[in-house]
Write a protein that holds these residues in place. Structure first.
Motif, PDB file in Angstrom:
ATOM      1  N   HIS A   1     -40.078  -6.235  45.167  1.00 31.24           N
ATOM      2  CA  HIS A   1     -39.536  -4.930  45.541  1.00 31.24           C
ATOM      3  C   HIS A   1     -39.966  -3.822  44.580  1.00 31.24           C
ATOM      4  N   TYR A   2     -41.007  -4.093  43.792  1.00 33.91           N
ATOM      5  CA  TYR A   2     -41.549  -3.079  42.896  1.00 33.91           C
ATOM      6  C   TYR A   2     -42.915  -2.640  43.414  1.00 33.91           C
ATOM      7  N   ILE A   3     -43.226  -1.369  43.210  1.00 40.64           N
ATOM      8  CA  ILE A   3     -44.535  -0.853  43.607  1.00 40.64           C
ATOM      9  C   ILE A   3     -45.093  -0.001  42.479  1.00 40.64           C
ATOM     10  N   ILE A   4     -46.368  -0.170  42.202  1.00 40.99           N
ATOM     11  CA  ILE A   4     -47.050   0.663  41.210  1.00 40.99           C
ATOM     12  C   ILE A   4     -47.907   1.662  41.973  1.00 40.99           C
ATOM     13  N   ARG A   5     -47.813   2.931  41.597  1.00 43.43           N
ATOM     14  CA  ARG A   5     -48.442   3.979  42.410  1.00 43.43           C
ATOM     15  C   ARG A   5     -48.628   5.247  41.591  1.00 43.43           C
ATOM     16  N   PRO A   6     -49.374   6.220  42.148  1.00 41.51           N
ATOM     17  CA  PRO A   6     -49.479   7.515  41.472  1.00 41.51           C
ATOM     18  C   PRO A   6     -48.131   8.240  41.466  1.00 41.51           C
ATOM     19  N   LEU A   7     -47.921   9.063  40.463  1.00 40.85           N
ATOM     20  CA  LEU A   7     -46.761   9.943  40.460  1.00 40.85           C
ATOM     21  C   LEU A   7     -46.787  10.799  41.718  1.00 40.85           C
TER      22      LEU A   7
ATOM     23  N   ASN B   1     -55.430  14.260  34.927  1.00 39.15           N
ATOM     24  CA  ASN B   1     -54.222  13.546  34.521  1.00 39.15           C
ATOM     25  C   ASN B   1     -53.849  12.513  35.581  1.00 39.15           C
ATOM     26  N   TYR B   2     -53.787  11.268  35.158  1.00 37.39           N
ATOM     27  CA  TYR B   2     -53.473  10.175  36.077  1.00 37.39           C
ATOM     28  C   TYR B   2     -52.154   9.544  35.625  1.00 37.39           C
ATOM     29  N   VAL B   3     -51.054  10.069  36.165  1.00 40.59           N
ATOM     30  CA  VAL B   3     -49.729   9.562  35.811  1.00 40.59           C
ATOM     31  C   VAL B   3     -49.359   8.471  36.809  1.00 40.59           C
ATOM     32  N   VAL B   4     -49.097   7.291  36.286  1.00 39.05           N
ATOM     33  CA  VAL B   4     -48.776   6.126  37.113  1.00 39.05           C
ATOM     34  C   VAL B   4     -47.307   5.770  36.905  1.00 39.05           C
ATOM     35  N   VAL B   5     -46.630   5.425  37.981  1.00 41.18           N
ATOM     36  CA  VAL B   5     -45.230   5.007  37.886  1.00 41.18           C
ATOM     37  C   VAL B   5     -45.046   3.656  38.562  1.00 41.18           C
ATOM     38  N   ILE B   6     -44.026   2.951  38.123  1.00 37.87           N
ATOM     39  CA  ILE B   6     -43.568   1.749  38.823  1.00 37.87           C
ATOM     40  C   ILE B   6     -42.185   2.066  39.366  1.00 37.87           C
ATOM     41  N   GLU B   7     -42.026   1.878  40.665  1.00 38.89           N
ATOM     42  CA  GLU B   7     -40.755   2.189  41.324  1.00 38.89           C
ATOM     43  C   GLU B   7     -40.079   0.914  41.805  1.00 38.89           C
ATOM     44  N   ASP B   8     -38.789   0.834  41.552  1.00 36.86           N
ATOM     45  CA  ASP B   8     -37.957  -0.208  42.152  1.00 36.86           C
ATOM     46  C   ASP B   8     -37.539   0.318  43.519  1.00 36.86           C
TER      47      ASP B   8
ATOM     48  N   ARG C   1     -33.845   0.490  44.712  1.00 34.19           N
ATOM     49  CA  ARG C   1     -32.983   1.538  44.160  1.00 34.19           C
ATOM     50  C   ARG C   1     -33.615   2.926  44.241  1.00 34.19           C
ATOM     51  N   SER C   2     -34.854   2.996  44.740  1.00 32.74           N
ATOM     52  CA  SER C   2     -35.599   4.262  44.755  1.00 32.74           C
ATOM     53  C   SER C   2     -35.582   4.898  43.365  1.00 32.74           C
ATOM     54  N   ALA C   3     -35.891   4.075  42.359  1.00 34.00           N
ATOM     55  CA  ALA C   3     -35.811   4.520  40.971  1.00 34.00           C
ATOM     56  C   ALA C   3     -37.114   4.234  40.236  1.00 34.00           C
ATOM     57  N   ILE C   4     -37.561   5.204  39.447  1.00 35.78           N
ATOM     58  CA  ILE C   4     -38.721   5.011  38.588  1.00 35.78           C
ATOM     59  C   ILE C   4     -38.279   4.199  37.374  1.00 35.78           C
ATOM     60  N   VAL C   5     -38.928   3.062  37.148  1.00 34.24           N
ATOM     61  CA  VAL C   5     -38.509   2.176  36.059  1.00 34.24           C
ATOM     62  C   VAL C   5     -39.557   2.052  34.958  1.00 34.24           C
ATOM     63  N   ALA C   6     -40.749   2.592  35.185  1.00 29.10           N
ATOM     64  CA  ALA C   6     -41.791   2.573  34.159  1.00 29.10           C
ATOM     65  C   ALA C   6     -42.816   3.646  34.495  1.00 29.10           C
ATOM     66  N   CYS C   7     -43.461   4.155  33.468  1.00 27.14           N
ATOM     67  CA  CYS C   7     -44.522   5.133  33.716  1.00 27.14           C
ATOM     68  C   CYS C   7     -45.515   5.136  32.565  1.00 27.14           C
TER      69      CYS C   7
ATOM     70  N   PRO D   1     -55.061  -3.642  43.328  1.00 28.74           N
ATOM     71  CA  PRO D   1     -54.313  -4.631  44.116  1.00 28.74           C
ATOM     72  C   PRO D   1     -53.899  -5.832  43.268  1.00 28.74           C
ATOM     73  N   GLU D   2     -54.723  -6.164  42.282  1.00 31.60           N
ATOM     74  CA  GLU D   2     -54.408  -7.300  41.418  1.00 31.60           C
ATOM     75  C   GLU D   2     -53.154  -7.028  40.590  1.00 31.60           C
ATOM     76  N   VAL D   3     -53.038  -5.805  40.074  1.00 31.39           N
ATOM     77  CA  VAL D   3     -51.841  -5.453  39.305  1.00 31.39           C
ATOM     78  C   VAL D   3     -50.618  -5.435  40.208  1.00 31.39           C
ATOM     79  N   GLN D   4     -50.745  -4.837  41.387  1.00 27.54           N
ATOM     80  CA  GLN D   4     -49.622  -4.788  42.321  1.00 27.54           C
ATOM     81  C   GLN D   4     -49.131  -6.191  42.664  1.00 27.54           C
ATOM     82  N   ALA D   5     -50.054  -7.122  42.815  1.00 27.24           N
ATOM     83  CA  ALA D   5     -49.695  -8.491  43.194  1.00 27.24           C
ATOM     84  C   ALA D   5     -48.876  -9.196  42.119  1.00 27.24           C
ATOM     85  N   LEU D   6     -48.952  -8.709  40.890  1.00 30.61           N
ATOM     86  CA  LEU D   6     -48.226  -9.340  39.786  1.00 30.61           C
ATOM     87  C   LEU D   6     -46.798  -8.822  39.635  1.00 30.61           C
TER      88      LEU D   6
END
Length: 208
Positions: free
Chosen positions: A56-62, A102-109, A112-118, A47-52
């Motif tokens: 409109h961005y979310i960090i979550r599992p693939l 395997n723990y693949v994490v993505v950040i989604e905008d 735009r419904s777009a993956i912008v980091a992983c 939650p601490e990372v998400q708060a940063l």
């Protein structure tokens, strides 16, 4: 005398009955809808990372529907991905889901419904350290349009959070020399030397 059920003032009209039936069918479809599976539990997201992150961005599992959200477009900015089909993506996703390593994490905008980091944490079990576990941080990439927003640093902190939560006693990563200072800022220290050898067109022996 009319009973309540036959009273035209209380009996639902045909239009009402059709409307109620349609609403019921819609609810049934929602209830039976196939929800895309995450690669691992969202309880491992900090939650601490998400708060940063920006609002409109979310960090979550693939998720298994991220193929359509530009997951490979993002990965391709890091290295060669090959011509991966949706079928191959789903097959690999299912294998990783079964392996639970395997723990693949993505950040989604979300706008735009777009993956912008992983980024990925790969769990390795050891016989040393009381049969402990270490985490390999791999495939860190931020889309070129999103750089300067500290998404890479947030990704590293998230992967370290996963490693701690699943019981790893350390994390390690390999990086280009030019990125050493960035990873130092993320709390990692320079240690040892990486060596590697690539194989031409590796063919797995499936019976082993």
């Amino acid at each position: 005398m009319l009973s309540e059920s036959s009273n035209p003032m209380t009996s639902p009209s045909v239009d009402q009955q059709v409307s109620e039936a349609s609403n019921g069918l819609a609810k049934l479809k929602v209830a039976n809808a196939v929800v895309p599976r995450p690669l691992f539990s969202a309880d491992l997201i900090s939650p601490e990372v998400q708060a940063l992150l920006p609002t409109h961005y979310i960090i979550r599992p693939l998720s298994e529907d991220d193929f359509a959200k530009g997951f490979f477009d993002c990965l391709a900015q890091l290295t060669v991905t090959g011509d991966v089909s949706l079928e191959l993506f789903k097959e690999t996703f299912a294998t990783m889901l079964d392996q639970k390593a395997n723990y693949v994490v993505v950040i989604e905008d979300k706008e735009r419904s777009a993956i912008v980091a992983c980024g990925t944490l790969v769990q390795e079990r050891k016989f040393i350290r009381n049969c402990g576990k270490i985490g390999h941080i791999e495939d860190i990439v931020v889309s070129s349009t999103e750089r300067g927003k500290r998404l890479g640093m947030h990704m590293i902190h998230q992967l370290k959070h996963v490693a701690r939560e699943i019981g790893c006693y350390k994390v390690i990563l390999n990086c280009h020399e030019k990125n050493v200072e960035f990873y130092k800022k993320c709390g990692l220290v320079l240690k040892d030397v990486q060596m590697t050898e690539y194989f031409d067109q590796p063919t797995p022996k499936t019976n082993l």
